[in-house]
Structure formats: C-alpha cells, structure tokens
Motif scaffolding. Structure first.
Motif, mmCIF file in Angstrom:
data_model
loop_
_atom_site.group_PDB
_atom_site.id
_atom_site.type_symbol
_atom_site.label_atom_id
_atom_site.label_comp_id
_atom_site.label_asym_id
_atom_site.label_seq_id
_atom_site.Cartn_x
_atom_site.Cartn_y
_atom_site.Cartn_z
ATOM 1 N N GLN A 2 0.821 -1.198 0.000
ATOM 2 C CA GLN A 2 0.000 0.000 0.000
ATOM 3 C C GLN A 2 0.860 1.255 0.000
ATOM 4 N N CYS A 3 0.362 2.272 -0.686
ATOM 5 C CA CYS A 3 1.014 3.572 -0.650
ATOM 6 C C CYS A 3 -0.052 4.650 -0.763
ATOM 7 N N ALA A 5 -1.321 7.745 -2.772
ATOM 8 C CA ALA A 5 -1.223 8.435 -4.056
ATOM 9 C C ALA A 5 -1.701 9.871 -3.871
ATOM 10 N N ILE A 14 -3.774 3.318 -2.181
ATOM 11 C CA ILE A 14 -3.865 2.370 -3.289
ATOM 12 C C ILE A 14 -2.923 1.200 -3.044
ATOM 13 N N ASP A 15 -3.200 0.092 -3.715
ATOM 14 C CA ASP A 15 -2.296 -1.050 -3.724
ATOM 15 C C ASP A 15 -1.365 -0.912 -4.921
ATOM 16 N N ALA A 16 -0.073 -1.032 -4.685
ATOM 17 C CA ALA A 16 0.915 -0.872 -5.756
ATOM 18 C C ALA A 16 1.817 -2.095 -5.823
ATOM 19 N N ASP A 17 2.099 -2.536 -7.042
ATOM 20 C CA ASP A 17 3.062 -3.617 -7.235
ATOM 21 C C ASP A 17 4.472 -3.063 -7.045
ATOM 22 N N VAL A 18 5.267 -3.755 -6.256
ATOM 23 C CA VAL A 18 6.651 -3.349 -5.991
ATOM 24 C C VAL A 18 7.566 -4.520 -6.349
ATOM 25 N N ARG A 118 4.638 -3.716 -14.571
ATOM 26 C CA ARG A 118 3.874 -3.740 -13.319
ATOM 27 C C ARG A 118 4.472 -2.851 -12.247
ATOM 28 N N THR A 119 5.808 -2.760 -12.208
ATOM 29 C CA THR A 119 6.462 -2.103 -11.075
ATOM 30 C C THR A 119 7.305 -0.891 -11.450
#
Length: 233
Positions: A2-3, A5, A14-18, A118-119
C-alpha cells in the motif's frame, strides 16, 4: 504494497506492485565469492552468467553443478577452472548488425518486460542475432544481474555470444562492458548513457559500444564498422 497516491484529485490509499529484491550469497568451491541483491527468479542462470561474465569459467561445461538452497547458490567448478582471474581477451569478430536490428532489440524491452510494466523497478537485457531473432531475455532489479541472467540462459541453451548482440536498459559502465567482453559479445547496446571507463574498455577490447539507442538515432562510441545503416527503421 500500500502507498498514498497524491494527485490532482487529492490523496488516496492504493495497492501498488513493488519489485521483489532479495539477497543471495554465491559460494563457489566452498568459498564465498559474491552477494547479489536480485530478483528471486532464474537463479541457475544468474550463477552461470556471473561465472562466465566474471571470467571464473569459460564455458558452461566448466561448471560441474549449481544448487540453490534458500538464500544461497552453491556452485562447483572443475578444478582447472577454479581460481582463474577475470582477464579480458580482445574481440575480433567481423559480424555486423543493421541499425534497425539494434532498434528492434531495444523495442523488445517494453514488449517483454512484464515486471517492469507492473512495477517500473527492473532492468532488462536481451541477446539478439544479426538477423534480429531474440535468443534470450531476462529482467531483474539489478542491471548487472539482468545481464548475468540473460547470458546464463543463452549459454545453457547452447548459444554462442560471439555471433550475437547484447542489449540492455542499463548505463554502460566499465562493469557492464567487462561482462560483455568476458562473455565474448562483439556488440553491446543500450538506450541509456555510456560511462567514460566503459567506453575506454570497449575500445581496448574491440567491442562495439552503442548508447542512447532510441529511434531514430543511436550513437556508436567504439567499433562503428559493425553497425550497418538500414534503408528504413
């Protein structure tokens, strides 16, 4: 992960792909050789490519075994290979690559880089033939490991680097050029910038170095005889 935005519409969670980065120790003949911060895939290829790109082995036949154990990659080299220094031999190949083939290889990064899409957190490397066939592809959080992995995948598949081009998304530092030279590539290309010591090493070792390869332009710093102008592309 999560981060928060922060956009023109305010703040939102939001959920972010890392991109995943893990530490791996490389043990060769019971000696600790290196620690990688790398993506946790294709570790056999990573070890194979590293041994070749660092001059510790000259071919996959010199690698007796590779065993991945959690965060450790254990390799055994044949005795005649162990202890070899990473010397660089001059490249004398006369193979040529059309300008279009170099651009096409660079274009493949966006098409094949699933983790990057994606990242946004990976580098990619490609091995291409003079005809433009993509022979191997790899991406990793480390630009150096992406090169090691793609070289390992290619060599394990029986591909001879002496007839191929190495393309990468990373800057062409002396470390990257040295890997290409030890593996035997006659040409290394990137959409990114070269570094001064990388250019000097390419000149000394007879490698063609191409940087800022972004349609419609590219810049050849050494070995321009291997780059052939295309009528289009």
């Amino acid at each position: 992960m999560q981060c928060t935005a922060i956009t023109g519409n305010g703040r939102s969670q939001i959920d972010a792909d890392v991109a995943i980065e893990k530490s791996f120790d490389l043990i060769v003949n019971r000696a600790h050789i290196a620690t990688f911060l790398a993506s946790p895939q294709e570790l056999d290829a990573l070890a194979t490519g590293f041994l070749l790109c660092e001059g510790l082995a000259r071919s996959a036949d010199e690698i007796a075994s590779i065993d991945v154990r959690d965060g450790t990659i254990v390799c055994k080299l044949n005795l005649q290979s162990y202890g070899r220094t990473g010397e660089i031999h001059p490249i004398s190949s006369t193979v040529c690559f059309e300008q279009k083939i170099i651009f096409d290889a660079i274009d493949e990064f966006k098409k094949r880089g699933q983790l990057w899409r994606r990242t946004g957190g990976t580098h990619s490397s490609i091995i291409s033939s003079p005809a433009g066939d993509v022979l191997a592809f790899s991406e990793d959080v480390s630009r150096a490991c992406s090169v090691d992995k793609v070289v390992g995948k290619a060599v394990l598949s029986g591909i001879d680097p002496a007839d191929c081009m190495l393309a990468t998304t990373g800057r062409l530092s002396v470390t990257m050029v040295a890997k290409a030279a030890r593996a035997g590539f006659p040409l290394i290309a990137s959409k990114a910038a070269p570094m001064s010591e990388g250019v000097r090493l390419a000149e000394r070792s007879g490698i063609t170095l191409v940087a800022f390869a972004r349609r419609p332009n590219l810049y050849v710093y050494t070995g321009e005889q291997r780059v052939v102008l295309s009528l289009s592309g």
